[in-house]
Structures are given as structure tokens and as C-alpha cells.
Design an enzyme around this catalytic site. Structure first.
Site, mmCIF file in Angstrom:
data_model
loop_
_atom_site.group_PDB
_atom_site.id
_atom_site.type_symbol
_atom_site.label_atom_id
_atom_site.label_comp_id
_atom_site.label_asym_id
_atom_site.label_seq_id
_atom_site.Cartn_x
_atom_site.Cartn_y
_atom_site.Cartn_z
ATOM 1 N N HIS A 149 0.838 -1.203 0.000
ATOM 2 C CA HIS A 149 0.000 0.000 0.000
ATOM 3 C C HIS A 149 0.879 1.261 0.000
ATOM 4 C CE1 HIS A 149 -3.100 2.797 1.203
ATOM 5 N NE2 HIS A 149 -3.974 1.862 1.554
ATOM 6 N N GLU A 250 -0.672 1.304 -5.533
ATOM 7 C CA GLU A 250 -0.402 0.067 -4.815
ATOM 8 C C GLU A 250 -0.405 -1.144 -5.736
ATOM 9 O OE1 GLU A 250 -3.390 -0.180 -1.701
ATOM 10 O OE2 GLU A 250 -3.763 1.976 -1.921
#
Length: 284
Positions: A149, A250
């Protein structure tokens, strides 16, 4: 920083500077020597047990968001709020290579009662290289969602654009619909999309005068997220003043693109990041 968590491991070589926490095995800083920070870390980040560190590259595992069922907690799984074990550290003149590990003896949940071994390899040099390898050490197959992330630092999210996703289908979590990307991704409001693409991509930043080149490995999805001002103001660890300075790009396997890992098998999700000039950065 709260004294509840150990301080980050700090590194400085001829090619880069970096900080990495055992908590979540989370890289919170990486920048090539002489460059502006590439990873964004919130000025309001919390460094407390049980809290996610807002910024850097959190590891989402074994589910993404609230999971496919929509009701799992903690958000994005337990990996990012659990201390990992550092099992290897190689420090060179130009680069640093780290390996962290996590097993069911360290963290598990009722929603994921499986035997597993997770190894996270962090390469810190002129390029950032991250690889999450999940091995099924049990007797039954299991399903996982996963994401690296990454919070990428930008001059102003309203002025950057993301190349490499033209023509990709995506799930729009803001409008609760699906669409096809037309041209480059530009940001004019809250954006939360799961693309059916693994890149590669270029994040072009005229204000900082650079391009961030993003590559992935064995990622069926790219997640692109910016909260914009209203949602950022609702998040106590972001705040209304900081939302313009980052965008998340991400590597993921999420939603219907989850991964099934057979007994004895492994799966690796990878993320690569490097800095180039505005005009001369080829796709990874």
C-alpha cells in the site's frame, strides 16, 4: 514518536537514505541520495501498538480493506499492526537488503485460521524493491488478499498524473461502479479505484520535477487512492492540510483477484519504485 514502539531502523548509503520499522515490517522512508523523499509519511502518523502507521508502505494481508465479506477487522488485515522478525540484514556501501518474517504463531485471526509463513524482502538502493512471499505451511488451501500500500510523496496531487493504465477496467469504490480508464489518471476529487492491471506506470510530478516509475510482480491489480480534503479531514492521522502531498499507487491482488495458495505452495507479490526525470523515464 511514541516510546511504545521501538525506533525505526535507519540506513544511509552512498545511494539512498531509508527508515524501516519492525512493526509491520514497514518502510516509512526511502529517498535516493540528494532527492526529495519518495515515500510520504503523515505528520500525524501514530506510532502505537494496535494502530496502523499512516504512510510509507504498509503491508495489507491476509485481507484488503474489510475483506471480500465486507466486515473483517482490523482493516487491511493484521500484518501491518504486528511486529515482524528481522531474519537477515546485509548492509553494503550502496544498498541494504533486509528480510522479515511472520507466521501464524505471531498473528492470526478467526477469519484466517491457517498455517502460513510470510517472508518480506526489502531492497534499499537507488531503486526500492519489495517482495512479499506467502507460503502455505498447512494441509488445506487458503485464499488471501494482499497489497503493498505505497504512499507516494508528490508536490500537489491535483497537478500530477499517472500513466500506464489507459484502457484498463477498474472498480470505482467511490461511485460503487465499474468503468474503463480513458487516457492518463488525473485527480480532481476523491479517488479509490481497483484496476484490473499490474502496470507498469509512471507518476509524473511537474511540481517536484520528477517521474516515479512503478513496477509490480504477480499483481493482478493496481489500487489508486487519494482521500481529497473531506475524507482526509475525517481521518485524524492525515488532516485537511496534508492530503495534497501524497497519492497511493499500490500493487495488489484483491476483490475477485484474490490468490489461492495450495499446501506447500508460495506466492510472491512485488513492487518496484525508482526516480527519473520528467522526460526520460521509460516504463519499468
Amino acid at each position: 514518536m511514541s516510546e511504545d514502539l521501538p525506533p525505526a531502523r535507519t540506513y544511509a548509503t552512498s545511494e539512498m537514505t531509508a527508515e524501516v520499522h519492525d512493526y509491520g515490517a514497514q518502510v516509512t522512508r526511502w529517498a535516493p541520495t540528494g532527492a526529495d523523499p519518495v515515500l510520504w509519511l503523515s505528520p500525524r502518523a501514530r506510532f502505537e501498538p494496535g494502530a496502523a502507521i499512516r504512510g510509507g508502505v504498509p503491508i495489507c494481508f491476509p485481507w484488503f480493506g474489510p475483506g471480500r465479506s465486507g466486515d473483517l477487522a482490523p482493516a487491511h488485515g493484521f500484518a501491518r499492526i504486528t511486529p515482524w522478525r528481522l531474519t537477515a540484514e546485509v548492509v553494503g556501501e550502496a544498498a541494504v537488503n533486509l528480510t522479515f518474517e511472520l507466521t501464524q504463531d505471531d498473528a492470526s485471526a478467526e477469519a484466517f485460521p491457517h498455517r502460513y509463513h510470510a517472508a518480506y524482502r526489502v531492497g534499499l538502493g537507488p531503486e526500492l524493491a519489495l517482495d512479499l512471499t506467502v507460503t502455505n505451511t498447512g494441509d488445506e488451501p487458503f485464499e488471501v488478499d494482499e497489497a503493498l500500500h505505497a504512499y507516494l510523496a508528490v508536490g500537489d496531487v491535483r497537478e500530477v498524473w499517472l500513466e500506464g493504465l489507459d484502457g484498463a477496467r477498474y472498480v470505482d469504490k467511490v461511485s460503487d461502479g465499474e468503468a474503463t480508464q480513458q487516457g492518463d489518471v488525473r485527480f480532481t476529487g476523491e479517488t479509490d479505484r481497483v484496476y484490473h492491471s499490474g502496470g507498469p506506470m509512471r507518476l509524473v510530478d511537474p511540481q517536484l520535477g520528477r517521474t516515479l516509475v512503478v513496477g509490480t510482480r504477480d499483481a493482478h491489480n493496481v489500487v489508486v487512492w487519494t482521500p481529497w480534503w473531506a475524507k482526509a479531514g475525517q481521518a485524524g492521522d492525515i488532516g485537511e492540510a496534508a492530503w495534497t502531498s501524497f497519492v497511493c499507487v499500490e500493487a495488489a491482488n484483491a476483490l475477485e483477484d484474490y490468490v489461492t495458495v495450495a499446501p506447500g505452495a508460495s506466492h510472491t507479490l512485488g513492487y518496484r519504485l525508482r526516480v527519473e526525470g520528467l522526460a526520460d523515464a521509460p516504463l519499468a
